[in-house]
Design a protein around this motif. Structure first.
Motif, PDB file in Angstrom:
ATOM      1  N   ARG A  16       0.816  -1.214   0.000  1.00  0.00           N
ATOM      2  CA  ARG A  16       0.000   0.000   0.000  1.00  0.00           C
ATOM      3  C   ARG A  16       0.846   1.258   0.000  1.00  0.00           C
ATOM      4  NH1 ARG A  16      -3.070  -2.068   5.006  1.00  0.00           N
ATOM      5  NH2 ARG A  16      -2.041  -0.267   5.909  1.00  0.00           N
ATOM      6  N   ILE A  17       2.160   1.112   0.044  1.00  0.00           N
ATOM      7  CA  ILE A  17       3.048   2.271   0.184  1.00  0.00           C
ATOM      8  C   ILE A  17       3.497   2.756  -1.184  1.00  0.00           C
ATOM      9  CG2 ILE A  17       5.187   3.125   1.195  1.00  0.00           C
ATOM     10  CD1 ILE A  17       4.980   0.894   3.261  1.00  0.00           C
ATOM     11  N   SER A  18       3.191   4.003  -1.486  1.00  0.00           N
ATOM     12  CA  SER A  18       3.649   4.601  -2.738  1.00  0.00           C
ATOM     13  C   SER A  18       5.123   4.955  -2.617  1.00  0.00           C
ATOM     14  CB  SER A  18       2.841   5.861  -3.053  1.00  0.00           C
ATOM     15  OG  SER A  18       3.414   6.551  -4.150  1.00  0.00           O
ATOM     16  N   LEU A  19       5.892   4.567  -3.617  1.00  0.00           N
ATOM     17  CA  LEU A  19       7.317   4.897  -3.639  1.00  0.00           C
ATOM     18  C   LEU A  19       7.570   6.264  -4.266  1.00  0.00           C
ATOM     19  CD1 LEU A  19       8.759   1.413  -4.651  1.00  0.00           C
ATOM     20  CD2 LEU A  19       8.334   2.335  -2.371  1.00  0.00           C
ATOM     21  N   ASN A  20       6.510   6.878  -4.784  1.00  0.00           N
ATOM     22  CA  ASN A  20       6.648   8.211  -5.373  1.00  0.00           C
ATOM     23  C   ASN A  20       6.317   9.290  -4.346  1.00  0.00           C
ATOM     24  OD1 ASN A  20       7.358   7.325  -7.981  1.00  0.00           O
ATOM     25  ND2 ASN A  20       5.208   6.857  -8.427  1.00  0.00           N
ATOM     26  N   GLN A  21       6.968   9.203  -3.202  1.00  0.00           N
ATOM     27  CA  GLN A  21       6.785  10.200  -2.151  1.00  0.00           C
ATOM     28  C   GLN A  21       8.095  10.331  -1.397  1.00  0.00           C
ATOM     29  OE1 GLN A  21       4.126   9.028   1.074  1.00  0.00           O
ATOM     30  NE2 GLN A  21       4.374   6.859   0.560  1.00  0.00           N
ATOM     31  N   PRO A  22       8.253  11.432  -0.649  1.00  0.00           N
ATOM     32  CA  PRO A  22       9.510  11.616   0.091  1.00  0.00           C
ATOM     33  C   PRO A  22       9.796  10.444   1.023  1.00  0.00           C
ATOM     34  CG  PRO A  22       8.228  13.646   0.086  1.00  0.00           C
ATOM     35  CD  PRO A  22       7.351  12.587  -0.504  1.00  0.00           C
ATOM     36  N   LEU A  23      11.085  10.198   1.248  1.00  0.00           N
ATOM     37  CA  LEU A  23      11.510   9.060   2.060  1.00  0.00           C
ATOM     38  C   LEU A  23      10.882   9.071   3.438  1.00  0.00           C
ATOM     39  CD1 LEU A  23      13.312   6.623   2.674  1.00  0.00           C
ATOM     40  CD2 LEU A  23      15.157   8.210   3.216  1.00  0.00           C
ATOM     41  N   ARG A  24      10.864  10.231   4.097  1.00  0.00           N
ATOM     42  CA  ARG A  24      10.329  10.300   5.464  1.00  0.00           C
ATOM     43  C   ARG A  24       8.866   9.886   5.497  1.00  0.00           C
ATOM     44  NH1 ARG A  24      11.725  12.717  10.278  1.00  0.00           N
ATOM     45  NH2 ARG A  24      13.606  13.587   9.352  1.00  0.00           N
ATOM     46  N   GLU A  25       8.069  10.323   4.506  1.00  0.00           N
ATOM     47  CA  GLU A  25       6.653   9.985   4.479  1.00  0.00           C
ATOM     48  C   GLU A  25       6.463   8.494   4.196  1.00  0.00           C
ATOM     49  OE1 GLU A  25       4.539  12.533   1.818  1.00  0.00           O
ATOM     50  OE2 GLU A  25       5.356  14.364   2.694  1.00  0.00           O
ATOM     51  N   ALA A  26       7.274   7.947   3.281  1.00  0.00           N
ATOM     52  CA  ALA A  26       7.177   6.517   2.986  1.00  0.00           C
ATOM     53  C   ALA A  26       7.563   5.693   4.206  1.00  0.00           C
ATOM     54  CB  ALA A  26       8.076   6.171   1.796  1.00  0.00           C
ATOM     55  N   ARG A  27       8.618   6.147   4.921  1.00  0.00           N
ATOM     56  CA  ARG A  27       9.054   5.426   6.112  1.00  0.00           C
ATOM     57  C   ARG A  27       7.979   5.470   7.200  1.00  0.00           C
ATOM     58  NH1 ARG A  27      13.062   8.580   8.072  1.00  0.00           N
ATOM     59  NH2 ARG A  27      11.672   9.364   9.667  1.00  0.00           N
ATOM     60  N   ASP A  28       7.357   6.636   7.391  1.00  0.00           N
ATOM     61  CA  ASP A  28       6.306   6.750   8.402  1.00  0.00           C
ATOM     62  C   ASP A  28       5.130   5.836   8.067  1.00  0.00           C
ATOM     63  OD1 ASP A  28       7.798   8.585   9.767  1.00  0.00           O
ATOM     64  OD2 ASP A  28       6.657  10.335   9.122  1.00  0.00           O
ATOM     65  N   GLU A  29       4.800   5.749   6.776  1.00  0.00           N
ATOM     66  CA  GLU A  29       3.692   4.894   6.363  1.00  0.00           C
ATOM     67  C   GLU A  29       4.016   3.431   6.633  1.00  0.00           C
ATOM     68  OE1 GLU A  29       0.840   4.457   2.400  1.00  0.00           O
ATOM     69  OE2 GLU A  29       2.248   6.142   2.603  1.00  0.00           O
ATOM     70  N   PHE A  30       5.268   3.029   6.328  1.00  0.00           N
ATOM     71  CA  PHE A  30       5.686   1.659   6.602  1.00  0.00           C
ATOM     72  C   PHE A  30       5.652   1.376   8.099  1.00  0.00           C
ATOM     73  CE2 PHE A  30       9.170  -0.995   8.126  1.00  0.00           C
ATOM     74  CZ  PHE A  30       8.794  -2.226   7.595  1.00  0.00           C
ATOM     75  N   GLU A  31       6.192   2.304   8.896  1.00  0.00           N
ATOM     76  CA  GLU A  31       6.248   2.079  10.341  1.00  0.00           C
ATOM     77  C   GLU A  31       4.842   2.004  10.930  1.00  0.00           C
ATOM     78  OE1 GLU A  31       8.737   5.145  11.920  1.00  0.00           O
ATOM     79  OE2 GLU A  31      10.579   4.024  11.525  1.00  0.00           O
TER      80      GLU A  31
END
Length: 237
Positions: free
Chosen positions: A174-189
């Motif tokens: 469900r995580i879009s890779l077309n977003q800043p690293l911090r936002e992607a990391r927060d979504e994963f966490e």
């Protein structure tokens, strides 16, 4: 982000560095002496170590020598001290430390030095005096040559089905890779911790053990991610 081991006998220094690095997204482990540092290093190699020079049991330079002689100095180590001499700093660098932080440590200096340390390749002491051989060519990645720009596309056999559209690799679940690293990391966490909360029946003790985060850091992380722990706590947590 990185897994960072902070080794210092002063609890105030450990807590301060831990909070700063944790807020930057790093995973932080703490050790108050050389014995705890050894255990942490053997349990899992950190990406970087912040190592105090003056400690009551074994000083940081001695521990650095020990890691180097045992072939365990394969991560960047940054020495810290408020009373070290130039000779001590030079000796630590000769052994394999990548940098030195003088106490009191400022926020800007800490983050800059940590970032530089993480970006710097570590050469084991046993290899520093040797002439490095050129690396062998890597195995080819492609099983056939890539098409050249401007070259005509290969003709398809008559009656062949049209080529399937390229796979969309811009998402990881469900995580879009077309977003800043911090936002992607927060979504994963967020997904990661919600998974463990569900599977551990919202027991904060078991989630802390499972994820390797101290309870204080766990509560702070869940709050930062917007996960409401107050209504999800159970009597087992």
């Amino acid at each position: 982000m990185a897994r960072i081991l902070v080794v210092d006998d002063e609890i105030g220094i450990r807590e301060l560095l831990s909070e700063i690095l944790y807020d930057e997204g790093h995973t932080v482990e703490l050790a108050e002496n050389a014995a705890q540092a050894r255990e942490s290093r053997l349990r899992q190699r950190p990406d970087l170590v912040l190592l105090d020079i003056w400690m009551p049991d074994i000083d940081g330079v001695t521990l650095l020598k020990e890691w180097s002689s045992q072939g365990l100095l394969n991560m960047p180590v940054i020495m810290m001290s408020g009373h070290a001499t130039v000779d001590t700093a030079v000796e630590a660098t000769r052994i394999g430390a990548v940098d030195f932080l003088e106490k009191p440590i400022t926020l800007q200096k800490l983050l800059k030095t940590v970032a530089a340390g993480l970006a710097r390749p570590v050469i084991p002491a046993s290899m520093r005096s040797r002439t490095e051989r050129p690396a062998a060519p890597a195995d080819p990645v492609f099983t056939q040559p890539p098409a050249l720009a401007g070259a005509p596309a290969a003709a398809q056999p008559a009656g062949a089905a049209p080529a399937a559209p390229a796979h969309d690799d811009s998402h990881l679940g469900r995580i879009s890779l077309n977003q800043p690293l911090r936002e992607a990391r927060d979504e994963f966490e967020r997904i990661y911790f919600e998974y463990h909360l569900l599977h551990e029946n919202h027991s904060m003790t078991r989630v802390s053990e499972r994820t390797g985060l101290e309870r204080t850091h766990l509560y702070r992380k869940l709050k930062q991610l917007g996960i409401d722990t107050s209504r999800k706590k159970s009597s087992g947590g």
